[in-house]
Design an enzyme around this catalytic site. Structure first.
Site, PDB file in Angstrom:
ATOM      1  N   HIS A 241     -23.606 -22.997  23.590  1.00 56.96           N
ATOM      2  CA  HIS A 241     -24.542 -21.975  23.109  1.00 56.96           C
ATOM      3  C   HIS A 241     -23.810 -20.634  23.213  1.00 56.96           C
ATOM      4  O   HIS A 241     -22.947 -20.455  24.082  1.00 56.96           O
ATOM      5  CB  HIS A 241     -25.758 -21.990  24.039  1.00 56.96           C
TER       6      HIS A 241
ATOM      7  N   ASP B 169     -23.968 -25.015  32.275  1.00 58.58           N
ATOM      8  CA  ASP B 169     -25.122 -24.482  31.576  1.00 58.58           C
ATOM      9  C   ASP B 169     -26.129 -25.627  31.468  1.00 58.58           C
ATOM     10  O   ASP B 169     -25.968 -26.536  30.649  1.00 58.58           O
ATOM     11  CB  ASP B 169     -24.686 -23.981  30.187  1.00 58.58           C
TER      12      ASP B 169
ATOM     13  N   GLN C  64     -30.570 -27.175  28.843  1.00 57.21           N
ATOM     14  CA  GLN C  64     -31.232 -28.296  28.151  1.00 57.21           C
ATOM     15  C   GLN C  64     -31.167 -29.573  28.988  1.00 57.21           C
ATOM     16  O   GLN C  64     -31.308 -30.678  28.451  1.00 57.21           O
ATOM     17  CB  GLN C  64     -30.572 -28.541  26.776  1.00 57.21           C
TER      18      GLN C  64
ATOM     19  N   LYS D  22     -37.937 -23.050  29.432  1.00 59.06           N
ATOM     20  CA  LYS D  22     -37.614 -24.316  28.744  1.00 59.06           C
ATOM     21  C   LYS D  22     -38.075 -25.517  29.567  1.00 59.06           C
ATOM     22  O   LYS D  22     -37.865 -26.656  29.172  1.00 59.06           O
ATOM     23  CB  LYS D  22     -36.108 -24.410  28.487  1.00 59.06           C
TER      24      LYS D  22
ATOM     25  N   CYS E 208     -27.981 -20.803  17.747  1.00 54.58           N
ATOM     26  CA  CYS E 208     -27.083 -19.982  18.591  1.00 54.58           C
ATOM     27  C   CYS E 208     -25.852 -20.785  18.985  1.00 54.58           C
ATOM     28  O   CYS E 208     -25.381 -20.706  20.135  1.00 54.58           O
ATOM     29  CB  CYS E 208     -27.777 -19.470  19.842  1.00 54.58           C
TER      30      CYS E 208
HETATM   31  N1  PLP Z   1     -27.736 -22.408  26.900  1.00 49.18           N
HETATM   32  C1  PLP Z   1     -28.318 -23.363  26.176  1.00 49.18           C
HETATM   33  C2  PLP Z   1     -27.689 -24.718  26.077  1.00 49.18           C
HETATM   34  C3  PLP Z   1     -29.527 -23.098  25.520  1.00 49.18           C
HETATM   35  O1  PLP Z   1     -30.113 -24.040  24.788  1.00 49.18           O
HETATM   36  C4  PLP Z   1     -30.079 -21.798  25.632  1.00 49.18           C
HETATM   37  C5  PLP Z   1     -31.290 -21.458  24.878  1.00 49.18           C
HETATM   38  O2  PLP Z   1     -31.626 -22.060  23.894  1.00 49.18           O
HETATM   39  C6  PLP Z   1     -29.430 -20.855  26.420  1.00 49.18           C
HETATM   40  C7  PLP Z   1     -28.255 -21.196  27.048  1.00 49.18           C
HETATM   41  C8  PLP Z   1     -30.001 -19.485  26.607  1.00 49.18           C
HETATM   42  O3  PLP Z   1     -31.212 -19.582  27.312  1.00 49.18           O
HETATM   43  P1  PLP Z   1     -32.114 -18.285  27.538  1.00 49.18           P
HETATM   44  O4  PLP Z   1     -32.340 -17.687  26.182  1.00 49.18           O
HETATM   45  O5  PLP Z   1     -33.374 -18.842  28.144  1.00 49.18           O
HETATM   46  O6  PLP Z   1     -31.369 -17.387  28.438  1.00 49.18           O
END
Ligand code: PLP
Length: 406
Positions: free
Chosen positions: A122, A199, A202, A225, A363
């Site tokens: 992401h 990270d 998900q 999430k 993203c």
């Molecule tokens: N990393 C991953 C794999 C994500 O799916 C997301 C959000 O969709 C993020 C990071 C960023 O999360 P946040 O916008 O809650 O900070």
């Protein structure tokens, strides 16, 4: 066993009609819906004990502080961290990763050092490292994935050198649903004393995560999430790293004492929690954890994997539908396109049928670039989704095909 029809009643929004049709919410990777238990907790907090935390000796402030610190203990238990001071509350995954990039980065990254990410990150796990590398003249290296979305482990191994200072990698790709072999990556990195940031945005909502068993150095996730309020997230960090890292934000709450000559910092985790954090959202996160723990994380995994298998089979049977990322280990979501139709057009038709899916790059532009596409359609699942809802998605896809395919 998950009694989906019973537990759906816990989520008021699922009763809603969109364009006159029952809502089919399949955009859970973007954000999940909230159970009444979490919504009630937020109202209860504001109605009964709201006060700024760690600021006053009065009753409300003490009660609010206790609730906040209990929430930290709940997160500690959820991740099986060694201690609660390894749990830093942030606004979300993005802020958690930025915290490490800025703080770890300023202490440990120098010109010529190397940081490794994967091609399926992401943007939140790319851009903070790019900015750090620009600032320090370090190098960002990228481990590729194959056309099934499987991370190429030999290539990743080949990128590691004695200059590698950190590997930052996604557990589950939000664009493909692929689950990476995180434990193997951590073991490989640790043979050369390289710390690993995961990270987990998900991951935590779909299967049990044990940070001690994984032995990861950092783990980031977002509350919204996983059925909690927005504006709360977590950075887990091993004590030895967090102790060594300087504060990244400064102000109230993160200090021990301040004079114009010298300021000393508070102990962990407060050193990293400057200013008034979203303490109510932290309490909502603890409630969400309580809710999913009651359902059982293992049961959630089994139920959602079955949904994903069902959706994959049904979608795969549609003529001209292309699924991206069919690696053997996947969870939570599926990404696809239909013939040469633009995903937005499909998204608009599905919306009219009450079906909320995500269209776009998610993203994760490098993932789109890998497949030579501009965007995908993404259906992402939670334990409150049903096979009947997937059938509606399939019907919707057939309708879109008829309407849009010339
Ligand atoms: N990393 C991953 C794999 C994500 O799916 C997301 C959000 O969709 C993020 C990071 C960023 O999360 P946040 O916008 O809650 O900070």
């Amino acid at each position: 066993m998950i009694d989906v029809h019973k537990l759906r009643k816990d989520f008021p929004i699922l009763e809603k009609k969109i364009h006159g049709k029952p809502l089919v919410y399949l955009d859970n990777a973007a954000t999940t819906q909230k159970p009444k238990m979490v919504l009630d907790e937020i109202i209860e907090f504001y109605s009964s004990i709201n006060s700024n935390i760690h600021r006053g000796v009065h009753y409300l402030s003490e009660q609010a502080s206790i609730a906040y610190e209990n929430a930290r203990k709940t997160v500690k238990g959820f991740l099986n961290a060694k201690s609660d001071y390894e749990i830093v509350f942030t606004s979300g995954t993005t802020q958690a990763i930025n915290l490490v990039a800025n703080s770890f980065g300023s202490k440990f990254i120098e010109e010529g050092d190397e940081i490794i990410v994967s091609e399926m990150e992401h943007h939140s796990n790319i851009v903070p490292w790019q900015i750090l590398c620009e600032r320090t003249q370090a190098e960002l290296k990228v481990a590729p994935f194959d056309d099934d979305g499987k991370l190429m482990m030999d290539e990743l191994k080949g990128l590691i050198t004695e200059k590698t200072k950190l590997i930052a990698i996604v557990y589950v790709s939000n664009a493909l649903g692929v689950v990476n072999p995180i434990k193997e990556i951590i073991e490989m990195a640790h043979t050369q004393d390289i710390p690993v940031l995961i990270d987990g945005a998900q991951a935590v909502q779909h299967f049990p995560v044990d940070v001690q068993e994984l032995d990861c150095d950092f783990f980031a996730f977002s509350g919204h999430k996983m059925y909690a309020e927005t504006g709360i997230g977590v950075l887990y960090g091993k004590e030895k790293w967090l102790e060594d890292m300087p504060p990244h934000h400064s102000g109230g709450g993160m200090v021990d004492s301040v004079t114009f000559e010298k300021t000393t910092y508070a102990d962990l985790p407060f050193k990293f929690e400057a200013g008034t954090g979203n303490y109510v959202a932290a309490v909502s996160l603890a409630k969400a954890i309580e809710y999913i723990s009651k359902l059982s994380m293992m049961e959630i995994t089994i139920y959602e994997n079955d949904l994903l298998k069902y959706a994959t089979e049904k979608l795969d049977a549609i003529d001209g539908l292309m699924i991206y990322g069919l690696a053997p280990k996947r969870c939570g979501l599926i990404s696809f396109n239909l013939d040469n139709i633009h995903p937005y057009d499909v998204g608009m038709i599905l919306d009219k049928l009450g079906i909320a899916i995500r269209t776009g790059t998610h993203c994760a532009e490098p993932v789109m670039e890998h497949f030579g596409i501009n965007a995908t359609i993404r259906a992402s699942f939670a334990f409150y989704n049903t096979k009947e809802e997937i059938d509606k998605l399939i019907d919707g896809m057939h309708k879109a095909r008829v309407m849009l395919c010339k």
